[in-house]
Motif scaffolding. Structure first.
Motif, mmCIF file in Angstrom:
data_model
loop_
_atom_site.group_PDB
_atom_site.id
_atom_site.type_symbol
_atom_site.label_atom_id
_atom_site.label_comp_id
_atom_site.label_asym_id
_atom_site.label_seq_id
_atom_site.Cartn_x
_atom_site.Cartn_y
_atom_site.Cartn_z
ATOM 1 N N ALA A 61 33.164 -1.889 -25.077
ATOM 2 C CA ALA A 61 34.408 -2.457 -25.037
ATOM 3 C C ALA A 61 35.352 -2.692 -23.489
ATOM 4 O O ALA A 61 36.329 -3.871 -23.811
ATOM 5 C CB ALA A 61 35.076 -1.253 -26.025
ATOM 6 N N TYR A 65 35.921 -7.694 -22.781
ATOM 7 C CA TYR A 65 36.073 -8.588 -22.183
ATOM 8 C C TYR A 65 35.738 -9.499 -21.215
ATOM 9 O O TYR A 65 36.317 -10.463 -20.578
ATOM 10 C CB TYR A 65 37.437 -7.043 -21.570
ATOM 11 N N SER A 100 45.749 -8.050 -27.464
ATOM 12 C CA SER A 100 46.660 -6.710 -26.893
ATOM 13 C C SER A 100 46.390 -6.210 -28.306
ATOM 14 O O SER A 100 46.469 -5.473 -28.669
ATOM 15 C CB SER A 100 47.513 -6.348 -26.479
ATOM 16 N N CYS A 103 43.621 -5.250 -30.708
ATOM 17 C CA CYS A 103 43.089 -3.718 -30.577
ATOM 18 C C CYS A 103 43.746 -2.663 -30.205
ATOM 19 O O CYS A 103 43.299 -1.391 -30.551
ATOM 20 C CB CYS A 103 42.976 -3.677 -28.380
ATOM 21 N N ALA A 106 43.237 -2.066 -33.889
ATOM 22 C CA ALA A 106 41.786 -2.175 -34.133
ATOM 23 C C ALA A 106 41.923 -0.968 -34.988
ATOM 24 O O ALA A 106 42.188 0.676 -34.716
ATOM 25 C CB ALA A 106 40.788 -1.881 -33.156
ATOM 26 N N LEU A 112 37.011 -3.438 -31.980
ATOM 27 C CA LEU A 112 37.777 -3.287 -31.026
ATOM 28 C C LEU A 112 37.137 -4.315 -29.419
ATOM 29 O O LEU A 112 37.548 -5.063 -29.293
ATOM 30 C CB LEU A 112 37.664 -2.312 -30.361
ATOM 31 N N PHE A 115 38.042 -7.643 -30.754
ATOM 32 C CA PHE A 115 39.346 -8.179 -30.186
ATOM 33 C C PHE A 115 39.724 -7.810 -28.605
ATOM 34 O O PHE A 115 40.148 -9.021 -28.094
ATOM 35 C CB PHE A 115 39.984 -7.067 -30.468
ATOM 36 N N ARG A 116 38.557 -7.261 -27.601
ATOM 37 C CA ARG A 116 38.422 -7.523 -26.578
ATOM 38 C C ARG A 116 38.133 -8.876 -25.355
ATOM 39 O O ARG A 116 38.386 -9.002 -25.192
ATOM 40 C CB ARG A 116 37.834 -6.147 -26.046
ATOM 41 N N GLN A 119 40.846 -10.830 -26.092
ATOM 42 C CA GLN A 119 41.757 -10.449 -25.170
ATOM 43 C C GLN A 119 41.548 -11.007 -24.231
ATOM 44 O O GLN A 119 42.162 -11.826 -22.976
ATOM 45 C CB GLN A 119 42.089 -9.297 -24.717
ATOM 46 N N ARG A 186 46.326 3.587 -27.909
ATOM 47 C CA ARG A 186 46.691 2.512 -28.147
ATOM 48 C C ARG A 186 47.843 2.060 -27.371
ATOM 49 O O ARG A 186 47.992 0.698 -27.215
ATOM 50 C CB ARG A 186 47.069 2.316 -29.675
ATOM 51 N N PHE A 189 46.693 -0.838 -24.837
ATOM 52 C CA PHE A 189 47.404 -2.197 -25.462
ATOM 53 C C PHE A 189 48.261 -2.488 -25.792
ATOM 54 O O PHE A 189 48.884 -3.692 -25.935
ATOM 55 C CB PHE A 189 45.942 -2.047 -26.781
#
Length: 506
Positions: A61, A65, A100, A103, A106, A112, A115-116, A119, A186, A189
């Protein structure tokens, strides 16, 4: 006449008054959010794993990124020179906000991670261009003052991320069915959304359009055809391979991890890909990484300084808190209070260095003083022992922070001033890219030293079978640099192991 017209097109429009302040605030808020998210997730991961599960993908995670962001920095920087700065900043910020939002919604660890990465892709674009945009907005004589503030925002974000993430995960408000007591993480994010929308509106309203270029006649598909696709792909592949090798090597139990085939293969692959990249960039019409920039000694020196500075900054920021809590026995609050002057000293020194450079018009003396203070501070940190007082540690990190803050400003200003206007995006992105790589190298090296020291100390104080059980059961996982020294994950096991290894048996 034609030369004068070209020069006028190459000169970006300068802002003043409210427009300048609005653009700068939007740029700083963009950088704050995107730099903060590099480190904010680490301390929230235990709660995330508790709800989404997926312990075997724990560090990805964070890694996703960093990989996506670092990979896109040089590409975004170069393309902004060819296509335009504003549209890339707006697009990157928009992608970051979409990532964001996703995430925060998620439902599985795999979602996650994906989506990271999204991001991080948006953040990589923003980080590459914020410093360049500052260079576009103000003349060289004023860049020191403004870049001092902007550089301080970046440094503070990198250092304060774990604290902010832990606080939000523990104390973020419950919000109906969307954010429950177990889902407070959460907010790590979701908090980006309102702040990011403000930044997006500010960029759209105040940031001027246009781009400097050597050939103003080119537009549309003529520009697209000159994009260095081969260089972009090679740069992305080389970056991914290098970061994966560093991540796997630093996360292992000491030096033995660096000898694994997985790590060796990734690093050798990175070396071959970087070699191919150098060949491709020599032939490209518009290279993603313009090699001619390194022919200038000033630019080359600042690029190397960016790499070394971030090695020291992130290696220190991630592992000094571990020493304070695991060896000196400080509480999380005490460790945070000890590290706070580090952030403050970086911000203050960066701002003062910018003012001094603006007044004096020279940066060499500031760079030498900053390097001396940083070196002194790091040397003092290496002299800490289990008997070191917290007040002494506070002084040591403050000295190092003052030096780092001054150097951050010098690197940003001098690199921009040493880059031709038509290559400012690519030049600033290369310096920032090397800084990101340096941070990863620094954390991986310090992680190796910490893991090796811990395993050796355990071996001297515990039976071999017990050491094997502890290391197999997750001690080195806690020291994984890509989970950013999370003090809560398997806290009791780690604290017991460190206490036993250092003689601080409860």
């Amino acid at each position: 006449m034609e030369a004068m017209e070209t020069a006028m097109r190459e000169e970006p429009r300068r802002l003043t008054g409210t427009a300048l302040r609005g653009a700068m605030l939007a740029l700083m808020l963009t950088l704050l959010l995107e730099a903060l998210d590099q480190t904010i997730v680490g301390t929230a991961m235990p709660r995330i794993i508790g709800q989404l599960h997926g312990l075997d993908r724990y560090s990805w995670a964070v890694t996703a990124y960093l990989l996506a962001g670092t990979t896109l920095i040089p590409i975004a920087g170069k393309l902004s020179d060819q296509i335009g700065r504003k549209r890339f900043l707006l697009a990157g910020t928009f992608v970051f906000l979409c990532g964001s939002l996703l995430c925060g919604l998620a439902q599985t660890i795999d979602q996650l991670i994906i989506f990271r990465a999204l991001q991080g892709a948006g953040a990589g674009t923003g980080i590459a261009l914020v410093f360049t945009a500052v260079g576009d907005l103000v003349p060289p004589v004023e860049r020191g003052k403004w870049l001092g503030i902007v550089s301080s925002v970046y440094a503070i974000s990198a250092v304060s991320g774990p604290t902010v993430g832990g606080w939000l995960a523990d104390h973020g408000p419950v919000f109906g069915p969307l954010i429950t007591d177990t889902g407070r993480w959460r907010w790590v994010f979701s908090i980006n959304i309102p702040l990011g929308l403000v930044a997006l509106a500010g960029l759209a309203a105040y940031l001027p359009s246009g781009r400097p270029t050597r050939e103003p006649a080119l537009s549309g598909w003529a520009v697209v055809r000159r994009i260095d696709v081969a260089g972009a792909l090679l740069a992305a592949a080389a970056t991914l391979s290098l970061l994966l090798g560093l991540t796997w090597g630093g996360a292992g139990a000491g030096l033995t991890a660096w000898g694994s085939w997985r790590v060796i293969g990734a690093l050798v692959g990175a070396a071959l890909l970087y070699g191919a990249l150098l060949v491709a960039e020599r032939r490209a019409v518009e290279p993603v990484i313009p090699l001619d920039l390194f022919h200038g000694r000033v630019f080359a020196a600042n690029a190397a300084l960016s790499l070394l500075l971030n090695m020291a900054l992130l290696g220190m920021a991630f592992y000094v808190p571990l020493f304070l809590q695991g060896v000196l026995g400080a509480s999380a609050t005490q460790a945070g209070a000890t590290m706070t002057p580090f952030s403050v000293s970086i911000a203050a020194a960066g701002f003062l260095a910018g003012l001094a450079g603006t007044v004096l018009g020279r940066y060499q003396g500031i760079a030498l003083l900053g390097a001396a203070l940083m070196t002194l501070g790091l040397f003092l940190l290496t002299r800490m022992t289990p008997e070191t007082a917290l007040s002494t540690a506070l002084l040591d990190v403050t000295i190092a922070g003052v030096g780092m803050g001054a150097l951050f400003n010098v690197v940003g200003v001098v690199a921009l001033n040493a880059t031709p206007p038509a290559q400012m995006g690519a030049g600033a992105a290369v310096v920032r890219y090397l800084g990101q790589i340096g941070g990863t190298i620094g954390v991986a090296l310090v992680a190796t030293v910490v893991n090796s020291s811990l395993v050796d100390a355990l071996g001297r104080r515990l039976p071999l079978a017990a050491v094997r059980r502890l290391t197999a059961d997750g001690v080195t996982v806690t020291l994984n640099p890509q989970v950013l020294v999370n003090p809560t994950y398997r806290a009791s096991l780690t604290q017991r192991a460190i206490a036993t290894a250092t003689g601080r048996v409860p």
